[in-house]
Design a protein around this motif. Structure first.
Motif: not given
Ligand code: FES
Ligand code: FES
Length: 159
Positions: A39-51, A59-63
Protein backbone atom coordinates in the motif's frame (compact mmCIF):
# COMPACT_ATOMS: atom_id res chain seq x y z
CA UNK A 1 15.76 11.50 -17.76
CA UNK A 2 16.00 8.30 -19.74
CA UNK A 3 14.37 5.06 -18.77
CA UNK A 4 16.40 2.05 -17.84
CA UNK A 5 15.78 -1.62 -17.13
CA UNK A 6 15.68 -2.63 -13.49
CA UNK A 7 16.64 -6.28 -12.94
CA UNK A 8 15.99 -7.84 -9.56
CA UNK A 9 14.54 -10.87 -7.83
CA UNK A 10 10.95 -10.26 -6.83
CA UNK A 11 9.24 -12.87 -4.69
CA UNK A 12 11.75 -15.44 -5.88
CA UNK A 13 11.36 -14.69 -9.59
CA UNK A 14 13.92 -12.92 -11.77
CA UNK A 15 12.14 -9.75 -12.87
CA UNK A 16 12.94 -7.00 -15.33
CA UNK A 17 10.94 -3.80 -15.63
CA UNK A 18 11.48 -0.47 -17.30
CA UNK A 19 11.85 2.35 -14.79
CA UNK A 20 12.76 5.99 -14.85
CA UNK A 21 15.43 7.37 -12.49
CA UNK A 22 12.73 9.26 -10.58
CA UNK A 23 10.52 6.19 -9.94
CA UNK A 24 10.18 4.97 -6.38
CA UNK A 25 10.02 1.25 -5.68
CA UNK A 26 6.44 1.38 -4.33
CA UNK A 27 5.18 2.87 -7.59
CA UNK A 28 7.03 0.35 -9.72
CA UNK A 29 5.61 -2.52 -7.65
CA UNK A 30 2.06 -1.20 -7.74
CA UNK A 31 1.74 0.52 -11.09
CA UNK A 32 4.16 -1.36 -13.34
CA UNK A 33 4.19 -4.81 -11.79
CA UNK A 34 0.58 -4.69 -10.53
CA UNK A 35 1.46 -5.91 -7.04
CA UNK A 36 -1.06 -3.73 -5.27
CA UNK A 37 -0.84 -5.59 -1.96
CA UNK A 38 1.89 -3.12 -1.03
CA UNK A 39 0.00 0.00 0.00
CA UNK A 40 0.95 3.63 -0.46
CA UNK A 41 -0.17 5.84 2.37
CA UNK A 42 1.87 8.92 3.20
CA UNK A 43 4.44 8.52 0.43
CA UNK A 44 7.07 10.08 2.67
CA UNK A 45 8.38 7.39 4.97
CA UNK A 46 6.07 7.98 7.90
CA UNK A 47 3.33 5.33 7.90
CA UNK A 48 4.95 2.02 6.93
CA UNK A 49 2.07 0.99 4.67
CA UNK A 50 4.53 0.47 1.82
CA UNK A 51 6.90 -1.82 3.75
CA UNK A 52 8.57 -4.57 1.76
CA UNK A 53 11.60 -6.72 2.56
CA UNK A 54 14.71 -5.87 0.57
CA UNK A 55 17.78 -8.03 1.04
CA UNK A 56 16.36 -9.23 4.35
CA UNK A 57 15.53 -5.80 5.78
CA UNK A 58 12.14 -4.15 6.10
CA UNK A 59 12.18 -0.91 4.08
CA UNK A 60 9.69 1.78 3.24
CA UNK A 61 9.40 1.26 -0.50
CA UNK A 62 8.15 4.83 -0.98
CA UNK A 63 11.59 6.02 0.08
CA UNK A 64 13.62 3.62 -2.08
CA UNK A 65 14.47 4.82 -5.58
CA UNK A 66 13.54 1.91 -7.81
CA UNK A 67 16.99 1.79 -9.34
CA UNK A 68 18.43 1.08 -5.88
CA UNK A 69 16.71 -2.30 -6.10
CA UNK A 70 18.98 -3.34 -8.98
CA UNK A 71 20.31 -6.83 -8.23
CA UNK A 72 18.45 -7.04 -4.94
CA UNK A 73 16.00 -9.55 -3.53
CA UNK A 74 12.62 -8.02 -2.78
CA UNK A 75 9.70 -9.72 -1.05
CA UNK A 76 6.20 -8.30 -1.02
CA UNK A 77 3.05 -9.51 0.68
CA UNK A 78 2.15 -11.40 -2.51
CA UNK A 79 5.30 -13.50 -2.11
CA UNK A 80 4.76 -14.81 1.36
CA UNK A 81 1.44 -16.56 1.13
CA UNK A 82 -1.46 -17.28 -1.18
CA UNK A 83 -5.20 -17.61 -0.54
CA UNK A 84 -4.70 -21.40 -0.55
CA UNK A 85 -1.66 -21.36 1.69
CA UNK A 86 -1.50 -18.34 3.93
CA UNK A 87 1.66 -17.47 5.84
CA UNK A 88 1.34 -18.07 9.61
CA UNK A 89 1.50 -14.31 10.14
CA UNK A 90 -1.51 -13.84 7.90
CA UNK A 91 -3.46 -16.53 9.76
CA UNK A 92 -2.45 -15.11 13.12
CA UNK A 93 -3.51 -11.55 12.20
CA UNK A 94 -6.95 -12.89 11.31
CA UNK A 95 -7.21 -15.15 14.37
CA UNK A 96 -6.25 -12.31 16.71
CA UNK A 97 -8.62 -9.76 15.20
CA UNK A 98 -5.57 -7.68 14.28
CA UNK A 99 -7.09 -6.44 11.02
CA UNK A 100 -9.89 -3.95 10.56
CA UNK A 101 -9.70 -1.89 7.36
CA UNK A 102 -6.56 -3.82 6.43
CA UNK A 103 -4.70 -0.90 4.89
CA UNK A 104 -1.75 -1.18 7.26
CA UNK A 105 -1.74 -4.98 7.31
CA UNK A 106 0.61 -5.85 4.43
CA UNK A 107 3.21 -3.44 5.76
CA UNK A 108 2.78 -4.71 9.32
CA UNK A 109 3.18 -8.29 8.15
CA UNK A 110 6.30 -7.53 6.13
CA UNK A 111 7.90 -5.71 9.07
CA UNK A 112 6.99 -8.64 11.30
CA UNK A 113 8.33 -11.18 8.83
CA UNK A 114 11.66 -9.37 8.55
CA UNK A 115 11.92 -9.63 12.34
CA UNK A 116 10.85 -13.26 12.62
CA UNK A 117 13.17 -14.30 9.79
CA UNK A 118 16.07 -13.05 11.90
CA UNK A 119 14.80 -13.76 15.38
CA UNK A 120 12.70 -16.86 15.92
CA UNK A 121 11.61 -15.89 19.42
CA UNK A 122 11.32 -12.11 19.52
CA UNK A 123 10.58 -10.35 22.80
CA UNK A 124 7.62 -8.01 23.19
CA UNK A 125 10.02 -5.08 23.02
CA UNK A 126 11.62 -6.38 19.83
CA UNK A 127 8.20 -6.77 18.23
CA UNK A 128 7.26 -3.24 19.27
CA UNK A 129 10.54 -1.93 17.90
CA UNK A 130 10.12 -3.80 14.59
CA UNK A 131 6.60 -2.39 14.17
CA UNK A 132 7.44 1.10 15.37
CA UNK A 133 7.45 2.49 11.84
CA UNK A 134 4.04 1.03 10.97
CA UNK A 135 0.97 3.07 11.81
CA UNK A 136 -2.45 1.49 12.32
CA UNK A 137 -5.39 3.84 12.64
CA UNK A 138 -7.98 1.16 13.45
CA UNK A 139 -6.98 -1.85 15.46
CA UNK A 140 -4.67 -0.76 18.23
CA UNK A 141 -1.30 -2.33 18.62
CA UNK A 142 -1.96 -4.92 21.35
CA UNK A 143 -3.70 -7.36 19.02
CA UNK A 144 -1.13 -6.81 16.31
CA UNK A 145 1.76 -7.51 18.67
CA UNK A 146 0.02 -10.64 19.95
CA UNK A 147 -0.55 -11.77 16.36
CA UNK A 148 3.17 -11.47 15.65
CA UNK A 149 4.13 -13.26 18.84
CA UNK A 150 1.67 -16.10 18.18
CA UNK A 151 2.88 -16.49 14.59
CA UNK A 152 6.50 -16.66 15.70
CA UNK A 153 5.55 -19.39 18.18
CA UNK A 154 3.66 -21.32 15.57
CA UNK A 155 6.56 -21.11 13.13
CA UNK A 156 8.97 -22.35 15.83
CA UNK A 157 6.73 -25.26 16.71
CA UNK A 158 6.43 -26.33 13.08
CA UNK A 159 10.13 -26.25 12.27
FE1 FES B 1 3.92 5.81 4.17
FE2 FES B 1 5.72 4.70 2.56
S1 FES B 1 3.67 5.15 2.12
S2 FES B 1 5.95 5.13 4.65
FE1 FES C 1 -6.92 -0.10 9.43
FE2 FES C 1 -4.60 -0.84 10.51
S1 FES C 1 -6.38 -2.08 10.24
S2 FES C 1 -5.06 1.02 9.51
Amino acid sequence: MSNTILSFTLNGEFTEVQVSPSDMLVDVLRDKLHLTGTKKGCGKGECGACTVIMNGEAVNSCMVPAMKAEGSKVETIEGIGSPDKLHPLQVSFMDNGAIQCGFCTPGMIMSAKALIDKKAEPSKEEIQEALSGNICRCTGYVKIEKAVSDAAKQIRENL
